[in-house]
Design a protein around this motif. Structure first.
Motif, short mmCIF file in Angstrom:
data_model
loop_
_atom_site.label_atom_id
_atom_site.label_comp_id
_atom_site.label_asym_id
_atom_site.label_seq_id
_atom_site.Cartn_x
_atom_site.Cartn_y
_atom_site.Cartn_z
N PHE A 1 -17.75 82.01 -25.19
CA PHE A 1 -18.27 81.03 -26.15
C PHE A 1 -17.89 79.59 -25.78
CE2 PHE A 1 -17.94 85.13 -28.13
CZ PHE A 1 -19.14 85.26 -28.79
N ARG A 2 -17.60 79.37 -24.51
CA ARG A 2 -17.28 78.03 -24.05
C ARG A 2 -18.57 77.26 -23.77
NH1 ARG A 2 -13.72 76.21 -18.71
NH2 ARG A 2 -12.87 74.32 -19.67
N PRO A 3 -18.72 76.02 -24.25
CA PRO A 3 -17.75 75.23 -25.03
C PRO A 3 -17.87 75.39 -26.54
CG PRO A 3 -19.59 73.85 -24.42
CD PRO A 3 -19.87 75.21 -23.83
N GLY A 4 -18.77 76.25 -27.01
CA GLY A 4 -18.91 76.46 -28.45
C GLY A 4 -20.06 77.37 -28.78
N ASN A 5 -20.87 77.70 -27.78
CA ASN A 5 -22.00 78.61 -27.95
C ASN A 5 -21.87 79.75 -26.95
OD1 ASN A 5 -23.38 76.84 -29.85
ND2 ASN A 5 -23.78 75.52 -28.09
N LEU A 6 -22.60 80.83 -27.20
CA LEU A 6 -22.55 81.97 -26.29
C LEU A 6 -23.02 81.55 -24.90
CD1 LEU A 6 -22.02 84.99 -25.90
CD2 LEU A 6 -24.41 85.40 -26.55
N ARG A 7 -22.21 81.83 -23.89
CA ARG A 7 -22.48 81.43 -22.51
C ARG A 7 -22.47 82.66 -21.61
NH1 ARG A 7 -18.18 78.46 -18.54
NH2 ARG A 7 -16.92 80.17 -19.38
N LEU A 8 -23.49 82.78 -20.76
CA LEU A 8 -23.55 83.89 -19.83
C LEU A 8 -22.56 83.68 -18.69
CD1 LEU A 8 -25.08 86.52 -19.01
CD2 LEU A 8 -26.54 85.05 -17.59
N ARG A 9 -21.69 84.67 -18.49
CA ARG A 9 -20.74 84.63 -17.38
C ARG A 9 -21.22 85.54 -16.25
NH1 ARG A 9 -15.49 83.19 -17.68
NH2 ARG A 9 -14.83 85.14 -16.71
N GLU B 1 -26.53 108.01 -10.88
CA GLU B 1 -26.78 107.76 -9.46
C GLU B 1 -25.80 106.74 -8.86
OE1 GLU B 1 -30.09 109.31 -11.60
OE2 GLU B 1 -29.08 107.36 -11.88
N GLY B 2 -24.92 106.18 -9.69
CA GLY B 2 -23.94 105.22 -9.20
C GLY B 2 -24.37 103.78 -9.30
N VAL B 3 -25.44 103.48 -10.02
CA VAL B 3 -25.87 102.10 -10.25
C VAL B 3 -25.03 101.51 -11.39
CG1 VAL B 3 -27.77 100.59 -10.86
CG2 VAL B 3 -28.21 102.64 -9.49
N MET B 4 -24.37 100.39 -11.12
CA MET B 4 -23.53 99.76 -12.12
C MET B 4 -24.15 98.44 -12.55
SD MET B 4 -21.13 97.33 -13.05
CE MET B 4 -20.31 96.68 -11.59
N VAL B 5 -24.20 98.20 -13.87
CA VAL B 5 -24.71 96.95 -14.45
C VAL B 5 -23.62 96.35 -15.33
CG1 VAL B 5 -26.45 95.89 -15.92
CG2 VAL B 5 -27.10 97.78 -14.40
N ASN B 6 -23.39 95.06 -15.17
CA ASN B 6 -22.36 94.35 -15.96
C ASN B 6 -22.97 93.10 -16.57
OD1 ASN B 6 -19.14 92.76 -15.19
ND2 ASN B 6 -19.94 93.53 -17.10
N ILE B 7 -22.82 92.93 -17.88
CA ILE B 7 -23.23 91.72 -18.58
C ILE B 7 -22.06 91.26 -19.43
CG2 ILE B 7 -24.84 90.70 -20.23
CD1 ILE B 7 -26.91 92.73 -19.36
N GLU B 8 -21.71 89.98 -19.30
CA GLU B 8 -20.54 89.45 -20.00
C GLU B 8 -20.81 88.02 -20.42
OE1 GLU B 8 -16.49 89.95 -18.23
OE2 GLU B 8 -16.50 87.76 -18.32
N GLY B 9 -20.27 87.64 -21.58
CA GLY B 9 -20.39 86.27 -22.04
C GLY B 9 -19.14 85.82 -22.76
#
Length: 374
Positions: free
Chosen positions: A109-117, A99-107
């Motif tokens: 490791f700054r400053p040393g742990n997984l970080r949600l961008r 249907e054209g729905v776009m989902v983006n999840i990105e992370g």
């Protein structure tokens, strides 16, 4: 000419990945899962720095202007600091429905742990979630190896929760506000979202962007409260002088919105002696050039600065220290793309910091980076 254009586009795409954290989808691993179009992307990145005269690098070996010694402290500084890390490395996934729905999840490791961008969805021009602030543009940025890039770049230059609507070249958003009141402490509050509007487009060899932001800056102690109106604006542009040379830059002005004056680290306001919220103004800008040398090689040189007006805030006793009034930086790098999806480079960085009292200092650093995209 066609081969030069392809080379230039490849270098610009690599530069965008290195500097701004926009993972290029051209190198993504794409596949179909059921009816969904999927893409997994990211890169592994090594950064190293040698700080020549002060210990001024932070995670990703980015320049930390607050660490530049000023006044008498500059005369007693140690020299020669090396550091390296890989925390800039990242991974992301995009999914687009039938249907054209776009989902983006990105992370990363700054400053040393997984970080949600990034974590957002979009459909038919409506976006909701965390991604780049609408009060941001990259068109005027000079490509740097420094992950945080030059001070004075256009707008917030980072990600924030928001709801955004885009139609053509125009976009509007309501965002989580970024406020800082010098002497409010825990009483500082956000009473409404930050509201933004941006125009971004291109014509021929010119790309351009302009935006405005409005927000409320306030505090509430339970027995006393106050608020004021803050705003920010910027213009940014990039011009291709030839197939191989570009010039770019940005200008910003803020009043009561200095969290959006990129890398100034300045407060937006202070509480005056009468309890009113008094705004602090500032301005900044960048200018630079990019030169494509061919063969996957490029040179980029850029300068950026910010300055805020703290005289009234200091006179009112809002600060107990000597706050930073202005910073500036010059960055020059050489980048090489030996094969697709690989970038290596070296960069020289020189920066200055001046406090409200007039004390100043400078520092310099050399950085190396190697990035492998997928």
């Amino acid at each position: 000419m066609q081969s030069n254009n392809k080379l230039r586009m490849a270098i610009r795409a690599t530069a965008a990945v290195a500097v701004f954290g926009v993972a290029g989808q051209a190198g993504a691993v794409s596949f179909t899962a059921g009816d969904y179009e999927m893409a997994v992307y990211g890169y592994a990145r090594f950064n190293a720095s040698y700080d020549i005269d002060e210990n001024v690098s932070t995670s990703t070996r980015s320049f930390d202007y607050g660490k530049i010694n000023v006044g008498a402290a500059e005369d007693n500084e140690a020299t020669g600091y090396f550091g390296a890390d890989a925390v800039q490395s990242r991974i992301g996934v995009k999914a687009t429905s039938p249907e054209g729905v776009m989902v983006n999840i990105e992370g990363d490791f700054r400053p040393g742990n997984l970080r949600l961008r990034h974590a957002y969805g979009s459909y038919n021009g409506v976006l909701a979630g965390q991604t780049w602030s609408n009060f941001t543009s990259f068109v005027g940025n000079t490509s740097t190896l420094d992950f945080d890039s030059l001070p004075g770049a256009a707008g917030y230059q980072s990600r924030t929760p928001q709801i955004r609507y885009t139609t053509g070249a125009l976009s509007f958003s309501a965002e989580d506000p970024k406020n800082s009141i010098a002497n409010a402490g825990a009483a500082a509050k956000n009473g409404m979202p930050a509201l933004t509007a941006r125009l971004e487009d291109s014509a021929g060899g010119l790309s351009y962007s302009a935006a405005v932001l409005a927000q409320q800056v306030g505090y509430d102690t339970g027995t006393a409260d106050g608020s004021s109106f803050g705003f920010g604006t910027f213009v940014a542009a990039k011009m291709s002088l030839t197939d191989m040379i570009t010039i770019q830059g940005a200008l910003s002005y803020t009043d009561g919105a200095n969290s959006y004056l990129y890398r100034s680290a300045a407060d937006s306001a202070y509480i005056g002696t009468n309890g009113d919220v008094e705004t602090i103004s500032g301005y900044g800008g960048t200018i630079g050039t990019g030169i494509n040398l061919g063969g996957g090689r490029s040179i980029n040189v850029g300068y950026g600065m910010t300055e805020v007006d703290l005289d009234d805030a200091v006179a009112a006793g809002a600060y107990t220290d000597d706050p930073t009034q202005s910073i500036a930086a010059l960055m020059a790098n050489y980048k090489w793309t030996p094969v697709k999806n690989v970038m290596m480079g070296v960069e020289y960085k020189y920066a200055t910091r001046e406090t409200q009292s007039g004390d100043d200092g400078d520092a310099s650093s050399v950085a190396f980076a190697a990035q492998y995209n997928f």
